[in-house]
Design a protein around this motif. Structure first.
Motif, short mmCIF file in Angstrom:
data_model
loop_
_atom_site.label_atom_id
_atom_site.label_comp_id
_atom_site.label_asym_id
_atom_site.label_seq_id
_atom_site.Cartn_x
_atom_site.Cartn_y
_atom_site.Cartn_z
N MET A 7 1.08 -1.18 0.01
CA MET A 7 0.06 -0.06 0.16
C MET A 7 0.89 1.21 0.00
O MET A 7 1.71 1.42 0.70
CB MET A 7 -0.74 0.11 1.49
N ASN A 8 0.61 2.23 -1.01
CA ASN A 8 1.31 3.41 -1.01
C ASN A 8 0.70 4.32 0.23
O ASN A 8 -0.49 4.40 0.63
CB ASN A 8 1.07 4.20 -2.32
N VAL A 9 1.84 5.00 0.63
CA VAL A 9 1.38 5.97 1.63
C VAL A 9 2.30 7.47 1.62
O VAL A 9 3.25 7.35 1.09
CB VAL A 9 1.59 5.54 3.34
N VAL A 10 1.67 8.43 2.40
CA VAL A 10 2.27 9.57 2.29
C VAL A 10 2.78 9.97 3.62
O VAL A 10 1.94 10.06 4.55
CB VAL A 10 1.45 10.80 1.60
N ALA A 11 4.00 10.26 3.72
CA ALA A 11 4.62 10.43 5.21
C ALA A 11 4.44 12.03 5.50
O ALA A 11 4.84 12.86 4.76
CB ALA A 11 5.94 10.07 5.38
N TYR A 12 4.16 12.54 6.66
CA TYR A 12 3.95 13.98 7.10
C TYR A 12 4.78 13.94 8.41
O TYR A 12 4.48 13.33 9.56
CB TYR A 12 2.72 14.37 7.28
N TYR A 13 5.84 14.88 8.72
CA TYR A 13 6.46 14.98 9.86
C TYR A 13 6.49 16.59 10.19
O TYR A 13 6.43 17.49 9.37
CB TYR A 13 7.78 14.93 9.71
N ARG A 14 6.06 16.73 11.56
CA ARG A 14 6.07 18.12 11.98
C ARG A 14 6.75 18.28 13.21
O ARG A 14 6.59 17.54 14.19
CB ARG A 14 4.65 18.63 12.35
N VAL A 15 7.49 19.51 13.41
CA VAL A 15 8.17 20.03 14.61
C VAL A 15 7.59 21.20 14.86
O VAL A 15 7.63 22.22 13.92
CB VAL A 15 9.65 20.03 14.71
N SER A 16 7.34 21.80 16.07
CA SER A 16 6.73 23.25 16.47
C SER A 16 7.66 24.39 16.45
O SER A 16 7.36 25.31 16.13
CB SER A 16 6.19 22.94 17.97
N THR A 17 9.05 24.11 16.53
CA THR A 17 9.92 25.14 16.52
C THR A 17 10.91 24.81 15.43
O THR A 17 11.34 23.78 14.86
CB THR A 17 10.86 25.15 17.87
N LYS A 18 11.31 25.89 14.86
CA LYS A 18 12.27 26.02 13.72
C LYS A 18 13.63 25.23 14.18
O LYS A 18 14.37 24.79 13.40
CB LYS A 18 12.46 27.51 13.01
N SER A 19 14.07 25.58 15.62
CA SER A 19 15.42 25.08 15.96
C SER A 19 15.40 23.42 16.26
O SER A 19 16.36 22.92 15.78
CB SER A 19 15.70 25.43 17.41
N GLN A 20 14.24 23.02 16.26
CA GLN A 20 14.13 21.42 16.20
C GLN A 20 14.22 21.19 14.85
O GLN A 20 14.86 20.10 14.60
CB GLN A 20 12.73 20.97 16.71
N GLY A 21 13.73 21.69 13.83
CA GLY A 21 13.92 21.39 12.63
C GLY A 21 15.10 21.51 12.04
O GLY A 21 15.70 20.55 11.27
N ASP A 22 15.78 22.75 12.34
CA ASP A 22 17.33 22.79 11.90
C ASP A 22 18.21 21.78 12.50
O ASP A 22 19.22 21.22 11.70
CB ASP A 22 17.76 24.15 12.36
N SER A 23 17.98 21.29 13.79
CA SER A 23 18.83 20.50 14.38
C SER A 23 18.53 19.05 14.08
O SER A 23 19.33 18.00 14.35
CB SER A 23 18.90 20.62 16.06
N GLY A 24 17.15 18.66 13.51
CA GLY A 24 16.94 17.45 13.37
C GLY A 24 16.10 16.66 14.63
O GLY A 24 15.87 15.68 14.75
N LEU A 25 16.30 17.59 15.86
CA LEU A 25 15.51 16.90 16.97
C LEU A 25 13.95 16.74 16.59
O LEU A 25 13.24 17.55 16.27
CB LEU A 25 15.83 17.97 18.15
N GLY A 26 13.54 15.45 17.04
CA GLY A 26 12.20 15.24 16.58
C GLY A 26 12.04 14.57 15.56
O GLY A 26 11.15 13.55 15.39
N LEU A 27 12.44 15.19 14.46
CA LEU A 27 12.24 14.60 13.00
C LEU A 27 12.88 13.34 13.03
O LEU A 27 12.30 12.31 12.37
CB LEU A 27 13.06 15.56 11.84
N GLU A 28 14.11 12.88 13.22
CA GLU A 28 14.70 11.74 13.18
C GLU A 28 13.98 10.82 13.99
O GLU A 28 13.63 9.65 13.27
CB GLU A 28 16.08 11.59 13.94
N ALA A 29 13.27 10.91 15.10
CA ALA A 29 12.45 10.03 15.82
C ALA A 29 11.04 9.73 15.18
O ALA A 29 10.84 8.52 14.91
CB ALA A 29 12.04 10.49 17.35
N GLN A 30 10.45 10.91 14.67
CA GLN A 30 9.38 10.58 13.60
C GLN A 30 9.64 9.63 12.39
O GLN A 30 8.65 8.81 12.13
CB GLN A 30 8.82 11.98 13.34
#
Length: 239
Positions: free
Chosen positions: A1-24
């Motif tokens: 089955m095809n799926v579309v993945a969506y990741y979100r972090v609430s703060t830009k610093s989390q996005g820049d550092s990868g914190l949270g995104l890697e776990a997701q």
């Protein structure tokens, strides 16, 4: 089955550092291998609050479009990556099929229950924060120096957050979301107009019949159509 993945972090610093995104990403990739999912697209939302409806987020709207185009469900690591608002989750369930990597076999009822628990936790957190601040103020008024310093730092942080630059940045983010949404509905608007429709009400009915939702997930009205057409510089087709 095809799926579309969506990741979100609430703060830009989390996005820049990868914190949270890697776990997701790990959650989703693990669930994909276990359930035979084929990830056909990935969308990363950085510095965006979960209080904003998914369809009004820049990457969220793109993810929804790909889901509809490929007829694939949306997958998130945890339910709160979509929202902690029960009403929003319930609305999404009516318009979009989605799965949660941490509970891939959950049905609609179970997802709704988890959404209720997430919203309740958000309420508890807000109340705990309010109570803690009240207690801090009380100690500060009683002469506690440490509490007074904490109150001062908090006031400075709030003042900094209200600067003109930050307000301008907030307006820019909102404008970007609006433009992204308008771009996503433009093909549908043009398709309705090319049918020779002559009134805003007819165009609204056309969009509703095509299953195109407004930015808040509702039905279109003539005034909403007018605003978007003006924004996109669209007009009725002249014969």
């Amino acid at each position: 089955m095809n799926v579309v993945a969506y990741y979100r972090v609430s703060t830009k610093s989390q996005g820049d550092s990868g914190l949270g995104l890697e776990a997701q990403r790990e959650y989703i990739e693990t669930a994909a291998k276990a359930n035979g999912w084929n990830i056909v697209g990935e969308f990363v939302e950085s510095g965006v609050s979960g209080s904003i409806p998914l369809e009004e987020r820049p990457e969220g709207s793109k993810a929804i479009s790909l889901c509809k185009e490929s007829k694939a469900p949306l997958v998130v690591a945890k339910l709160d990556r979509l929202s902690r608002d029960v009403e929003h989750i319930a609305g999404l369930m009516k318009r979009l099929t989605f799965k949660v990597a941490t509970m891939p076999n959950a049905d609609t009822l179970q997802l709704h229950l988890f959404a209720m628990l997430a919203e309740q936790e958000r309420t508890f957190i807000a109340q705990r924060t309010k109570d803690a601040l009240a207690s801090l103020k009380q100690r500060a008024e009683g002469g506690d120096v440490v509490s007074q310093e904490k109150i001062e730092r908090r006031s400075q942080a709030l003042a900094k957050g209200r600067t003109e630059a930050n307000r301008a940045k907030a307006h820019a983010v909102v404008g970007s979301r609006v433009n992204s949404f308008h771009a996503s509905v433009q093909p549908h608007l043009e398709a309705c107009l090319y049918r020779g429709l002559k009134s805003l009400r007819e165009v609204a009915e056309c969009l509703n019949a095509r299953g195109v939702a407004t930015s808040r997930g509702g039905q279109w009205s003539a005034i909403q159509v007018s605003r978007v057409m003006q924004s996109l510089s669209l007009s009725f087709v002249q014969e």
